[in-house]
Design a protein around this motif. Structure first.
Motif, PDB file in Angstrom:
ATOM      1  N   LYS A 211     -31.488 -53.478 -16.655  1.00  0.00           N
ATOM      2  CA  LYS A 211     -30.693 -54.538 -16.021  1.00  0.00           C
ATOM      3  C   LYS A 211     -29.569 -54.886 -16.973  1.00  0.00           C
ATOM      4  CE  LYS A 211     -34.663 -56.510 -15.408  1.00  0.00           C
ATOM      5  NZ  LYS A 211     -35.684 -57.577 -15.394  1.00  0.00           N
ATOM      6  N   PHE A 212     -28.357 -54.589 -16.543  1.00  0.00           N
ATOM      7  CA  PHE A 212     -27.212 -54.882 -17.406  1.00  0.00           C
ATOM      8  C   PHE A 212     -26.417 -56.059 -16.872  1.00  0.00           C
ATOM      9  CE2 PHE A 212     -27.366 -50.173 -18.552  1.00  0.00           C
ATOM     10  CZ  PHE A 212     -27.995 -50.426 -19.772  1.00  0.00           C
ATOM     11  N   LEU A 213     -26.075 -56.933 -17.756  1.00  0.00           N
ATOM     12  CA  LEU A 213     -25.206 -58.050 -17.405  1.00  0.00           C
ATOM     13  C   LEU A 213     -23.767 -57.665 -17.725  1.00  0.00           C
ATOM     14  CD1 LEU A 213     -24.561 -61.043 -16.753  1.00  0.00           C
ATOM     15  CD2 LEU A 213     -25.052 -61.554 -19.153  1.00  0.00           C
ATOM     16  N   VAL A 214     -22.905 -57.788 -16.708  1.00  0.00           N
ATOM     17  CA  VAL A 214     -21.498 -57.437 -16.898  1.00  0.00           C
ATOM     18  C   VAL A 214     -20.703 -58.718 -17.175  1.00  0.00           C
ATOM     19  CG1 VAL A 214     -19.476 -56.350 -15.839  1.00  0.00           C
ATOM     20  CG2 VAL A 214     -21.778 -55.461 -15.363  1.00  0.00           C
ATOM     21  N   ILE A 215     -20.023 -58.748 -18.304  1.00  0.00           N
ATOM     22  CA  ILE A 215     -19.268 -59.948 -18.689  1.00  0.00           C
ATOM     23  C   ILE A 215     -17.817 -59.604 -19.026  1.00  0.00           C
ATOM     24  CG2 ILE A 215     -19.207 -61.984 -20.175  1.00  0.00           C
ATOM     25  CD1 ILE A 215     -22.033 -61.569 -20.943  1.00  0.00           C
ATOM     26  N   ASP A 216     -16.932 -60.447 -18.550  1.00  0.00           N
ATOM     27  CA  ASP A 216     -15.503 -60.304 -18.813  1.00  0.00           C
ATOM     28  C   ASP A 216     -15.199 -60.767 -20.248  1.00  0.00           C
ATOM     29  OD1 ASP A 216     -12.746 -60.824 -18.994  1.00  0.00           O
ATOM     30  OD2 ASP A 216     -12.607 -61.243 -16.840  1.00  0.00           O
ATOM     31  N   ALA A 217     -14.567 -59.905 -21.021  1.00  0.00           N
ATOM     32  CA  ALA A 217     -14.319 -60.204 -22.437  1.00  0.00           C
ATOM     33  C   ALA A 217     -13.415 -61.407 -22.654  1.00  0.00           C
ATOM     34  CB  ALA A 217     -13.702 -58.993 -23.125  1.00  0.00           C
ATOM     35  N   SER A 218     -12.636 -61.752 -21.632  1.00  0.00           N
ATOM     36  CA  SER A 218     -11.656 -62.813 -21.856  1.00  0.00           C
ATOM     37  C   SER A 218     -12.295 -64.184 -22.045  1.00  0.00           C
ATOM     38  CB  SER A 218     -10.622 -62.849 -20.728  1.00  0.00           C
ATOM     39  OG  SER A 218     -11.262 -63.217 -19.535  1.00  0.00           O
ATOM     40  N   ILE A 219     -13.600 -64.300 -21.796  1.00  0.00           N
ATOM     41  CA  ILE A 219     -14.221 -65.594 -22.077  1.00  0.00           C
ATOM     42  C   ILE A 219     -14.587 -65.720 -23.558  1.00  0.00           C
ATOM     43  CG2 ILE A 219     -15.125 -65.813 -19.729  1.00  0.00           C
ATOM     44  CD1 ILE A 219     -17.931 -65.425 -20.934  1.00  0.00           C
ATOM     45  N   GLY A 220     -14.342 -64.670 -24.310  1.00  0.00           N
ATOM     46  CA  GLY A 220     -14.517 -64.747 -25.766  1.00  0.00           C
ATOM     47  C   GLY A 220     -15.905 -65.178 -26.187  1.00  0.00           C
ATOM     48  N   LYS A 221     -15.939 -66.236 -26.998  1.00  0.00           N
ATOM     49  CA  LYS A 221     -17.201 -66.728 -27.550  1.00  0.00           C
ATOM     50  C   LYS A 221     -18.191 -67.148 -26.468  1.00  0.00           C
ATOM     51  CE  LYS A 221     -14.639 -69.531 -29.977  1.00  0.00           C
ATOM     52  NZ  LYS A 221     -13.643 -69.912 -30.985  1.00  0.00           N
ATOM     53  N   GLY A 222     -17.644 -67.492 -25.266  1.00  0.00           N
ATOM     54  CA  GLY A 222     -18.491 -67.928 -24.149  1.00  0.00           C
ATOM     55  C   GLY A 222     -19.508 -66.877 -23.732  1.00  0.00           C
ATOM     56  N   VAL A 223     -19.269 -65.649 -24.160  1.00  0.00           N
ATOM     57  CA  VAL A 223     -20.189 -64.554 -23.848  1.00  0.00           C
ATOM     58  C   VAL A 223     -21.619 -64.897 -24.247  1.00  0.00           C
ATOM     59  CG1 VAL A 223     -20.834 -62.229 -24.618  1.00  0.00           C
ATOM     60  CG2 VAL A 223     -18.511 -62.681 -23.864  1.00  0.00           C
ATOM     61  N   LYS A 224     -21.745 -65.592 -25.346  1.00  0.00           N
ATOM     62  CA  LYS A 224     -23.077 -65.908 -25.869  1.00  0.00           C
ATOM     63  C   LYS A 224     -23.896 -66.735 -24.877  1.00  0.00           C
ATOM     64  CE  LYS A 224     -25.272 -68.700 -29.400  1.00  0.00           C
ATOM     65  NZ  LYS A 224     -25.007 -69.703 -30.429  1.00  0.00           N
ATOM     66  N   ASP A 225     -23.302 -67.822 -24.367  1.00  0.00           N
ATOM     67  CA  ASP A 225     -24.034 -68.692 -23.439  1.00  0.00           C
ATOM     68  C   ASP A 225     -24.374 -67.969 -22.161  1.00  0.00           C
ATOM     69  OD1 ASP A 225     -23.981 -70.758 -25.209  1.00  0.00           O
ATOM     70  OD2 ASP A 225     -22.112 -71.612 -24.420  1.00  0.00           O
ATOM     71  N   GLN A 226     -23.408 -67.181 -21.673  1.00  0.00           N
ATOM     72  CA  GLN A 226     -23.647 -66.459 -20.426  1.00  0.00           C
ATOM     73  C   GLN A 226     -24.787 -65.451 -20.595  1.00  0.00           C
ATOM     74  OE1 GLN A 226     -20.897 -63.906 -17.785  1.00  0.00           O
ATOM     75  NE2 GLN A 226     -19.801 -65.816 -18.116  1.00  0.00           N
ATOM     76  N   ALA A 227     -24.743 -64.742 -21.685  1.00  0.00           N
ATOM     77  CA  ALA A 227     -25.787 -63.748 -21.929  1.00  0.00           C
ATOM     78  C   ALA A 227     -27.149 -64.422 -22.020  1.00  0.00           C
ATOM     79  CB  ALA A 227     -25.487 -62.975 -23.218  1.00  0.00           C
ATOM     80  N   ASN A 228     -27.202 -65.548 -22.702  1.00  0.00           N
ATOM     81  CA  ASN A 228     -28.474 -66.243 -22.833  1.00  0.00           C
ATOM     82  C   ASN A 228     -28.993 -66.766 -21.491  1.00  0.00           C
ATOM     83  OD1 ASN A 228     -28.942 -65.772 -25.527  1.00  0.00           O
ATOM     84  ND2 ASN A 228     -27.925 -67.648 -26.228  1.00  0.00           N
ATOM     85  N   SER A 229     -28.099 -67.337 -20.654  1.00  0.00           N
ATOM     86  CA  SER A 229     -28.559 -67.864 -19.367  1.00  0.00           C
ATOM     87  C   SER A 229     -29.116 -66.759 -18.489  1.00  0.00           C
ATOM     88  CB  SER A 229     -27.435 -68.556 -18.596  1.00  0.00           C
ATOM     89  OG  SER A 229     -26.596 -69.246 -19.449  1.00  0.00           O
TER      90      SER A 229
END
Ligand code: GTP
Ligand code: MG
Length: 436
Positions: A211-229
């Motif tokens: 299961k891969f989570l796809v995240i847009d790089a432009s959120i920068g540091k926000g990647v951390k919270d999204q990945a954790n949720s």
């Protein structure tokens, strides 16, 4: 490459180290500041940057280089190792039969990435199949179908259906021949409970291997919270960071994942379907720092050093001629200012500082002057009388003053060499010390 800007500024900072003769506190501090600047610009977390550069400084100043390594190489190694620490580990993607599910927020790049992955596995010889599990957005079906045709991959979707779970179930049945089945899912504008519900249900039906989570790089540091949720919600196996090509926040996105409870699997680096990279931290960081080039540069610097030693040694055997001066001017330029070299000699010199402070421009002029001298004059400069000075100045298009200055410089060099010869520190050792 990805993160071009970050890469080039990091490369420059590290290159500076290669060029530096001696690694001292000042050099290390300068390097740390350069790295800080580069990382902060690409949105890496301030604390993380501080921690990283503190560690680099501490290690660079206190750790002894391993046997056989110069302190220059050692410092570069430290930067590499510490950078590696902050991007986290790689997610293994085995080359075998598997079902993959992609999840993520709206517009993060899931559908594009699904097709990129299909293309990736196809190239590795594993027949892919794409399943459209997005019954939410009307255009989703056509989008994935069109993409799958572009890469000649099998596709399954139901244009009219509103039941994503059923569609995925049917798709898995239909695409039994595909080795790697990739399920695209709907994106929502935020991590809402109905999205989680649907994700969970598809998750149960597919029982994906990954299961891969796809995240847009432009959120920068926000990647951390999204990945954790997302990780808490359905448990993800890794993150795919997309659109790294179009953002200055790429450094933030990349490093934030290492602080999250997961790792990066792939990087999306463009809209084209081949613009997907496996994320391999070590090769990624070496490219970012330009390690391949740097190793070559460092090697060249070492080679230059040994040439230098030979020149110096042979010079000290006999009397120094203008020819030696000529060769020295060429090589000393590469080593650094002469006065810096001289300051390394125990006992020191009673020569005025400015006597040794020969600028590059002056060295250039000296070389031009010497090109107008005869072989004999080069070997026996004491034979150069005033009429010869006149001739040489004319021939080289310079002035009598410059020619005389060069002759004075030669005399000074002779004196320096004599003092060196009398010194207790062997030349080789001194040069080693100087070069770090
Ligand atoms: N520059 C760039 N653009 C990308 C990348 N990945 C995706 N895109 C673009 O981002 C936009 C959205 O991509 P999609 O794949 O449709 O995103 P999605 O997550 O499937 O969107 P929804 O299904 O609506 O949630 C498209 O215009 C893509 O071409 C990338 O790595 N680099
Ligand atoms: Mg989509």
């Amino acid at each position: 490459m990805v993160l071009d800007k970050l890469g080039s500024s990091l490369k420059n900072s590290v290159r500076k180290i290669v060029k530096k003769g001696r690694i001292d506190k000042e050099t290390v501090n300068e390097l740390a500041t350069d790295i800080q600047r580069a990382l902060l610009k690409s949105d890496v977390d301030v604390e993380l940057v501080q921690e990283l550069t503190d560690k680099i400084k501490d290690r660079a100043l206190n750790e002894e280089p391993p046997k056989g390594a110069s302190s220059r190489e050692h410092v570069i190694r430290i930067v590499y190792e510490e950078m590696l620490e902050i991007v986290g580990e790689e997610t293994e993607v085995p080359m075998e039969e598997q079902d993959i599910m992609l999840v993520g927020l709206q517009g993060s790049g899931k559908t594009t990435t699904a097709a990129k992955l299909a293309n990736y596995f196809q190239k590795k010889g594993l027949k892919p199949g794409l399943i459209c599990g997005d019954t939410f957005r009307p255009g989703a079906y056509n989008q994935l179908k069109e993409l799958s045709q572009r890469i000649d991959s099998v596709f399954y979707g139901e244009k009219e259906s509103e039941d994503a779970i059923q569609v995925v179930k049917n798709g898995l049945n239909e695409l039994k021949d595909s080795k790697v089945r990739i399920v695209d899912t709907a994106g929502r504008h935020s991590l809402e409970s109905d999205l989680i519900d649907e994700m969970e249900q598809i998750n149960e039906v597919v029982e994906p291997d990954k299961k891969f989570l796809v995240i847009d790089a432009s959120i920068g540091k926000g990647v951390k919270d999204q990945a954790n949720s997302f990780n808490e919600a359905i448990g993800i196996d890794g993150v795919i960071i997309t659109k790294l090509d179009g953002t200055a926040k790429g450094g933030g996105a990349l490093t934030a994942v290492s602080e999250a409870e997961t790792n990066i699997a792939f990087l999306g680096t463009g809209e084209k379907l081949n613009e997907l990279e496996e994320f391999e931290p070590d090769s990624f960081i070496s490219r970012l720092l330009g390690m391949g080039d740097i190793e070559k540069l460092a090697q060249r610097a070492e080679e230059r050093l040994s040439e230098e030693e030979m020149d110096m040694e042979s010079m000290m055997k006999g009397d120094i001629t203008l020819k030696d001066v000529y060769n020295q001017l060429e090589s000393i330029n590469k080593l650094g200012p002469l006065n810096q070299i001289m300051s390394m000699i125990p006992g020191g010199f009673n020569l005025p500082d400015d006597a040794l402070d020969v600028t590059k421009e002056k060295m250039q002029i000296y070389k031009i002057i010497m090109d107008s001298m005869t072989e004999e004059e080069m070997k026996n400069p004491q034979k150069i009388n005033s009429s010869r000075v006149e001739r040489i100045a004319k021939g080289s298009g310079t002035t009598r003053e410059s020619v005389n200055e060069l002759l004075k410089y030669h005399k000074m060099m002779k004196k320096v060499m004599k003092q060196m010869k009398g010194g207790r520190t062997p030349m080789k050792k001194m040069m080693k010390k100087f070069m770090g």
